[in-house]
Scaffold this motif. Sequence first.
Motif, PDB file in Angstrom:
ATOM      1  N   PHE A  34      15.832 -39.103 -94.610  1.00  0.00           N
ATOM      2  CA  PHE A  34      14.876 -39.491 -95.640  1.00  0.00           C
ATOM      3  C   PHE A  34      15.585 -40.343 -96.677  1.00  0.00           C
ATOM      4  O   PHE A  34      16.583 -39.902 -97.270  1.00  0.00           O
ATOM      5  CB  PHE A  34      14.246 -38.250 -96.306  1.00  0.00           C
ATOM      6  N   LEU A  35      15.137 -41.572 -96.875  1.00  0.00           N
ATOM      7  CA  LEU A  35      15.757 -42.507 -97.813  1.00  0.00           C
ATOM      8  C   LEU A  35      14.907 -42.611 -99.068  1.00  0.00           C
ATOM      9  O   LEU A  35      13.722 -42.980 -98.995  1.00  0.00           O
ATOM     10  CB  LEU A  35      15.908 -43.897 -97.185  1.00  0.00           C
ATOM     11  N   ASP A  36      15.524 -42.239-100.215  1.00  0.00           N
ATOM     12  CA  ASP A  36      14.777 -42.268-101.484  1.00  0.00           C
ATOM     13  C   ASP A  36      15.716 -42.489-102.659  1.00  0.00           C
ATOM     14  O   ASP A  36      15.420 -42.063-103.789  1.00  0.00           O
ATOM     15  CB  ASP A  36      14.002 -40.963-101.663  1.00  0.00           C
ATOM     16  N   HIS A  37      16.848 -43.157-102.420  1.00  0.00           N
ATOM     17  CA  HIS A  37      17.813 -43.420-103.491  1.00  0.00           C
ATOM     18  C   HIS A  37      17.628 -44.832-104.030  1.00  0.00           C
ATOM     19  O   HIS A  37      16.516 -45.380-103.969  1.00  0.00           O
ATOM     20  CB  HIS A  37      19.245 -43.128-102.981  1.00  0.00           C
ATOM     21  N   TRP A  38      18.655 -45.463-104.575  1.00  0.00           N
ATOM     22  CA  TRP A  38      18.496 -46.823-105.129  1.00  0.00           C
ATOM     23  C   TRP A  38      17.988 -47.736-104.016  1.00  0.00           C
ATOM     24  O   TRP A  38      18.490 -47.714-102.896  1.00  0.00           O
ATOM     25  CB  TRP A  38      19.811 -47.379-105.671  1.00  0.00           C
ATOM     26  N   LYS A  39      16.981 -48.523-104.320  1.00  0.00           N
ATOM     27  CA  LYS A  39      16.269 -49.269-103.276  1.00  0.00           C
ATOM     28  C   LYS A  39      17.140 -50.340-102.630  1.00  0.00           C
ATOM     29  O   LYS A  39      16.966 -50.658-101.467  1.00  0.00           O
ATOM     30  CB  LYS A  39      14.978 -49.863-103.837  1.00  0.00           C
ATOM     31  N   ASP A  40      18.133 -50.854-103.382  1.00  0.00           N
ATOM     32  CA  ASP A  40      19.006 -51.886-102.802  1.00  0.00           C
ATOM     33  C   ASP A  40      20.098 -51.266-101.927  1.00  0.00           C
ATOM     34  O   ASP A  40      20.955 -51.967-101.391  1.00  0.00           O
ATOM     35  CB  ASP A  40      19.644 -52.759-103.897  1.00  0.00           C
ATOM     36  N   ARG A  41      20.047 -49.917-101.778  1.00  0.00           N
ATOM     37  CA  ARG A  41      21.063 -49.268-100.955  1.00  0.00           C
ATOM     38  C   ARG A  41      20.518 -48.810 -99.596  1.00  0.00           C
ATOM     39  O   ARG A  41      21.268 -48.357 -98.740  1.00  0.00           O
ATOM     40  CB  ARG A  41      21.667 -48.069-101.695  1.00  0.00           C
ATOM     41  N   TYR A  42      19.165 -48.908 -99.430  1.00  0.00           N
ATOM     42  CA  TYR A  42      18.585 -48.451 -98.153  1.00  0.00           C
ATOM     43  C   TYR A  42      19.218 -49.198 -96.982  1.00  0.00           C
ATOM     44  O   TYR A  42      19.645 -48.598 -95.996  1.00  0.00           O
ATOM     45  CB  TYR A  42      17.085 -48.714 -98.099  1.00  0.00           C
TER      46      TYR A  42
END
Length: 214
Positions: free
Chosen positions: A139-147
Amino acid sequence: TRSTRPQRLLKAVQKHATRGDPQSVISAIDHFCRHSEWAMNIGDEKGSILDSVVSEVNPEKVLELGTYCGYSTVRIARLLPPGARLITLEFNADYAAIARQVIIWAGLEDKVQLVEGASEDWIPRMKEHFGIETFDFVFLDHWKDRYLPDTKLMEDCGLLRKGTVLLADNVICPGVPDYLAYVRNSLSYKSCYFKSHLEYTKAEDGLEKSVFLG
Ligand SMILES: CCCNc1ncnc2c1ncn2[C@@H]1O[C@H](/C=C/CNC(=O)c2cc(-c3ccc(F)cc3)cc(O)c2O)[C@H](C)[C@H]1O
Ligand SMILES: [Mg+2]
């Protein structure tokens, strides 16, 4: 000094939720965010989509990037079968401390390992430090430029297997254009979009589900 919003969110959980009852923790946070102070939890509408994807995958090994206050951690962990494990990465010590308490209040500490640190430092250490071969669900929900960089890092570290499901929050708002273009155009992913709304608002947002094809 004035308390922080995550501290006030935790207080609301401890006041209104029943210890050991994950659903009451989820409801307390959603009520707090709707009626007291907005916070960037996935929320109840997108959260129901998260629930359905987690239930469909029924994962043994889960990775969450960006714990924040632990709302989605609780949503995911409450659905995991006995013996399944969720590792969640949070590099802000203050948020990690709040999330730990939320996870304990929900009674899910045995299923969750909260690691205080940055994804780029810990993704390469999953095998040797946690004995993880591959993840079933991320599940990806951290800083958007880090996805995108973290997805490529997980590929390079061999942490994705044929069938691993990636679910990404906020693909419309705030948006993750580089990640979206990658998973939708890459021959290594089968990707689909779940249209929804930004948590606790009428603005459009959605989740992107991407299955790694190996
Ligand atoms: C370089 C370190 C990378 N590695 C990292 N490693 C570990 N932990 C990391 C890493 N990078 C970040 N984190 C942690 O994850 C959390 C970060 C979460 C970020 N989420 C958003 O920005 C967002 C915004 C909106 C929004 C929408 C509309 C608005 F008007 C306002 C806000 C809605 C949403 O649903 C959103 O999820 C936490 C705060 C932060 O410490
Ligand atoms: Mg989000």
